[in-house]
Design a protein around this motif. Structure first.
Motif, PDB file in Angstrom:
ATOM      1  N   UNK A 200       0.855  -1.067   0.183  1.00  0.00           N
ATOM      2  CA  UNK A 200      -0.290  -0.178   0.492  1.00  0.00           C
ATOM      3  C   UNK A 200       0.957   1.291   0.174  1.00  0.00           C
ATOM      4  N   UNK A 201       1.879   1.164  -0.319  1.00  0.00           N
ATOM      5  CA  UNK A 201       3.396   2.832   0.375  1.00  0.00           C
ATOM      6  C   UNK A 201       3.123   2.622  -1.273  1.00  0.00           C
TER       7      UNK A 201
ATOM      8  N   UNK B 268       5.053   4.431  -3.508  1.00  0.00           N
ATOM      9  CA  UNK B 268       6.692   4.963  -3.581  1.00  0.00           C
ATOM     10  C   UNK B 268       7.454   3.306  -3.889  1.00  0.00           C
ATOM     11  N   UNK B 269       7.021   2.507  -2.584  1.00  0.00           N
ATOM     12  CA  UNK B 269       7.231   0.953  -2.418  1.00  0.00           C
ATOM     13  C   UNK B 269       7.445   0.078  -3.720  1.00  0.00           C
TER      14      UNK B 269
ATOM     15  N   UNK C 193       5.846   1.560  -6.619  1.00  0.00           N
ATOM     16  CA  UNK C 193       7.405   2.306  -7.928  1.00  0.00           C
ATOM     17  C   UNK C 193       8.041   1.250  -7.914  1.00  0.00           C
TER      18      UNK C 193
ATOM     19  N   UNK D   9       2.938  -6.848   4.572  1.00  0.00           N
ATOM     20  CA  UNK D   9       2.794  -7.254   5.279  1.00  0.00           C
ATOM     21  C   UNK D   9       1.304  -7.080   5.966  1.00  0.00           C
ATOM     22  N   UNK D  10       1.690  -5.323   5.858  1.00  0.00           N
ATOM     23  CA  UNK D  10       0.321  -4.558   6.414  1.00  0.00           C
ATOM     24  C   UNK D  10      -0.386  -3.613   5.184  1.00  0.00           C
ATOM     25  N   UNK D  11      -1.543  -4.256   4.649  1.00  0.00           N
ATOM     26  CA  UNK D  11      -2.273  -3.485   3.231  1.00  0.00           C
ATOM     27  C   UNK D  11      -3.432  -3.245   3.999  1.00  0.00           C
ATOM     28  N   UNK D  12      -4.517  -3.179   3.472  1.00  0.00           N
ATOM     29  CA  UNK D  12      -5.536  -2.665   3.772  1.00  0.00           C
ATOM     30  C   UNK D  12      -6.794  -3.802   3.076  1.00  0.00           C
TER      31      UNK D  12
ATOM     32  N   UNK E 296      -5.143  -7.968   4.780  1.00  0.00           N
ATOM     33  CA  UNK E 296      -3.678  -8.212   5.233  1.00  0.00           C
ATOM     34  C   UNK E 296      -2.383  -8.837   4.653  1.00  0.00           C
TER      35      UNK E 296
ATOM     36  N   UNK F  74       8.341  -3.740   7.052  1.00  0.00           N
ATOM     37  CA  UNK F  74       8.807  -2.690   7.776  1.00  0.00           C
ATOM     38  C   UNK F  74       9.382  -3.500   9.195  1.00  0.00           C
ATOM     39  N   UNK F  75       8.301  -4.305   9.472  1.00  0.00           N
ATOM     40  CA  UNK F  75       8.910  -4.892  10.619  1.00  0.00           C
ATOM     41  C   UNK F  75       9.979  -6.254  10.136  1.00  0.00           C
ATOM     42  N   UNK F  76      11.060  -5.919  11.411  1.00  0.00           N
ATOM     43  CA  UNK F  76      12.579  -7.038  11.870  1.00  0.00           C
ATOM     44  C   UNK F  76      11.844  -7.587  13.314  1.00  0.00           C
TER      45      UNK F  76
ATOM     46  N   UNK G  63      13.111  -7.918   4.835  1.00  0.00           N
ATOM     47  CA  UNK G  63      12.915  -6.934   5.879  1.00  0.00           C
ATOM     48  C   UNK G  63      13.558  -5.602   5.507  1.00  0.00           C
ATOM     49  N   UNK G  64      12.218  -4.930   5.391  1.00  0.00           N
ATOM     50  CA  UNK G  64      12.683  -3.431   4.787  1.00  0.00           C
ATOM     51  C   UNK G  64      13.796  -3.041   5.900  1.00  0.00           C
TER      52      UNK G  64
END
Lengths: 126, 509
Positions: free
Chosen positions: A11-12, A14-15, A17, A55-58, A61, A85-87, A105-106
């Motif tokens: 859902x980000x 920029x990511x 893209x 992992x986190x999407x509207x 998920x 982004x969770x590590x 991991x981001x």
């Protein structure tokens, strides 16, 4: 040319893209999804070989999406890469439990992503 | 007294005071009882013996006198009469009258009539010049225990014979035996009673101590403690009272510590959660920046548009990171305390107006209408001007962000309870009832936690802290998803004076 189809679900914007750009430069056909439901729809329609799952999407998920894919006999062979982004180890375990084949991991490096995708495709062929 | 199932107090390692106590008391009582009873028994037996001895002695002297008189008068009628009288007593086994030579002149034992008996007792009796009381022997025929009594018969200072009679001791001995048996039984029963009483006494004395121990054990095992109830008005009760006071104090301390511990634990959990959230929130823009920078550096064949796009990504996400870090630092500083607030008297309208001016531009670019309705009756209140501008800006910024293009946003002020009420209303996406509390939490944004709408997710958390530092209250009302929402901020007249503090009621719900 039979380009390998890859789905990027995040859902980000920029990511999405940046991943799409890097993968396309690597010679892959890339489809984008902005939420879990859209991703599942595209999975059924296009049958990508590899899916990058945030992992986190509207709506649905990443964990739910992984479970949905792995419980669908026709999609079970799809290679799922959890990208979040969770590590923490607990998050990694949760992702792998949900059915992800791999966990990234981001922040990530686009060139490393391309290298990894190439490796995965080779092992899938073999 | 309540009887417990176990009966005895727990026989822990080693000694039991209860048992020792019982045994000591029983022992002392038993010794005392034995002494008393045996003393009494001996006295009774002695009395019985003395009584008999006296009777025998009287009989002997009487007979010896009668015999002497009979001899003098050569009249045997008197002695015969007396002999007949005495032998009617069942205890008297025989009666004999000897002459000076020892020959039996009168005997209830027919075999001895006219003969001189030659047994040891008889010889001793005949030789003695003094009365001999009760010489014991066993009757060779009947095996009965016998007692022989004899006295010389004197006439004019000369010994002219002897009187003898035999007592059958069987009855006397039986009486003594019965006496012994009775006293023995008495002491047995008494000692039993003494043991019983001492055990009951020991129990009664030890029971409160046992109760105390039970409570202490419960305390040690961490069970809840109730007061020990003892109404003996003695030292034990004093001990119980002290114990109760101690446990009450202990419980109080324990509760306090427990509460402090729980608070610390929850704070620690919150801190962990916060760190985890911060890490996550920082990684997201960071990954865009890192990826964009790598793409820019490794791909020489980028078009100008692409290059601009990726630089723009780095720029945007860089700003996002900066805002995040600023907000996080702000929040961390506010967690530390109220320092750094400068409360000054002023009109809240000024702060709201300043925030509205900036928010107006943002609303305009989204084609939204921002209406500002400031009350002219606002009471002067004490607040930190910059912080309240920050609160109003945050609320207005949220309204712009969560309201669709062309939406309507209204900011109002009104006097309330001597303080000031600021409200920001929009007709945007609204908030579900279950999310009304959650939106003020760090990194929580309404709707799915996974849906991101921009913003750090810290704005409302910061607002809440700022308003709380003013002793005020912040809350949100919304008819539901898609029905818009109104955020309220109520500030007291003076944040450092509790008078006029907004009531913590749920009248808005």
């Amino acid at each position: 040319m039979a380009e390998t189809s890859i789905l990027v679900a995040d859902d980000e914007p920029f990511i999405v893209r940046l991943l799409t750009f890097a993968l396309k430069k690597g010679g892959f056909a890339v489809t984008e999804a902005r939420d879990g439901e859209e991703a599942l729809g595209l999975l059924r329609a296009r049958r990508p070989k590899i899916v990058f799952v945030d992992a986190m999407m509207p709506k649905m998920n990443g964990y739910e999406l992984c479970r949905a894919v792995k419980s669908d006999p026709e999609l079970r062979g799809t290679y799922l890469i959890m990208l979040t982004a969770k590590g923490q180890d607990s998050d990694r375990d949760r992702g792998l439990e949900a059915g992800a084949d791999e966990y990234m991991t981001k922040p990530f490096s686009p060139s490393q992503v391309i290298q990894r995708v190439t490796e995965i495709l080779q092992s899938l062929k073999g | 007294m309540k009887k417990d199932a176990q009966g005895n107090p727990k026989a822990g390692k080693g000694r039991s005071l209860y048992l020792e106590f019982s045994v000591y008391i029983s022992g002392i009582a038993a010794i005392f009882i034995m002494l008393t009873i045996s003393f009494n028994l001996k006295r009774e037996m002695r009395l019985l013996d003395e009584n008999r001895d006296e009777r025998v002695s009287i009989l002997l002297s009487t007979f010896s006198k009668i015999a002497a008189k009979s001899a003098n008068q050569e009249d045997r009628r008197l002695i015969l009469l007396a002999a007949g009288e005495i032998t009617s007593d069942p205890e008297i086994a025989y009666f004999m009258l000897h002459d000076a030579g020892g020959t039996c002149v009168l005997s209830t034992k027919a075999a001895l009539q006219g003969r001189k008996p030659d047994d040891a007792i008889s010889r001793a009796a005949l030789a003695s010049t003094a009365p001999r009381l009760l010489q014991p022997y066993t009757d060779p025929d009947t095996q009965a225990p016998m007692l022989d009594a004899s006295a010389p018969v004197m006439s004019g200072g000369v010994r002219i014979g002897a009187v003898r009679f035999g007592l059958n001791a069987t009855r006397h001995n039986a009486r003594l035996a019965r006496m012994r048996f009775e006293y023995g039984g008495l002491s047995f029963v008494s000692i039993l009673m003494a043991i019983l009483i001492s055990f009951v006494l020991a129990r009664r004395t030890m029971e409160p101590i046992r109760l105390l121990k039970e409570k202490l054990d419960a305390l040690v095992q961490g069970e809840s403690i109730e007061a020990v109830k003892i109404d003996s008005a003695d030292e034990i009760q004093q001990l119980a009272d002290s114990f109760n006071a101690m446990t009450a104090k202990w419980q109080e301390m324990y509760d306090e510590l427990r509460q402090a511990f729980e608070e610390l634990k929850s704070l620690d959990r919150m801190k962990d959660q916060f760190v985890s959230l911060v890490s996550h929130e920082l990684r997201t823009p960071l990954s865009s920046i890192v990826a964009a920078a790598e793409v820019l550096s490794e791909h020489g064949t980028l078009s100008e548009a692409e290059t601009r796009e990726f630089i723009n990504i780095i720029n945007t996400e860089g700003h996002r990171l900066t805002k995040l870090v600023t907000d996080i630092l702000d929040l961390a500083r506010m967690k530390a305390g109220k320092e750094g607030y400068r409360f000054r008297e002023g009109n809240i309208n000024d702060a709201v107006a300043q925030a509205a001016k900036v928010a107006g531009f943002a609303a305009e670019t989204k084609g939204q209408t921002l209406t500002v309705e400031l009350s002219e009756d606002m009471p002067p209140t004490r607040f930190d001007f910059d912080r309240m501008v920050q609160v109003a800006s945050n609320l207005l910024g949220n309204a712009v962000r969560y309201t669709q293009a062309g939406g309507k946003i209204t900011v109002r002020t009104a006097p309330k309870d001597g303080g000031a009420l600021v409200s920001v209303t929009d007709n945007g996406q609204g908030i579900a009832p279950e999310d009304r509390e959650r939106v003020f939490k760090e990194f929580e944004q309404a709707g799915s936690a996974d849906s991101r709408t921009g913003g750090s997710g810290l704005g409302l958390a910061i607002c809440e802290r700022l308003v709380q530092a003013h002793n005020g209250r912040i809350w949100v009302e919304s008819a539901g998803l898609g029905k818009g929402s109104t955020f309220f901020v109520h500030l007291p007249r003076d944040p450092e004076n509790s008078a006029g503090k907004p009531k913590q009621t749920n009248d808005h719900a």
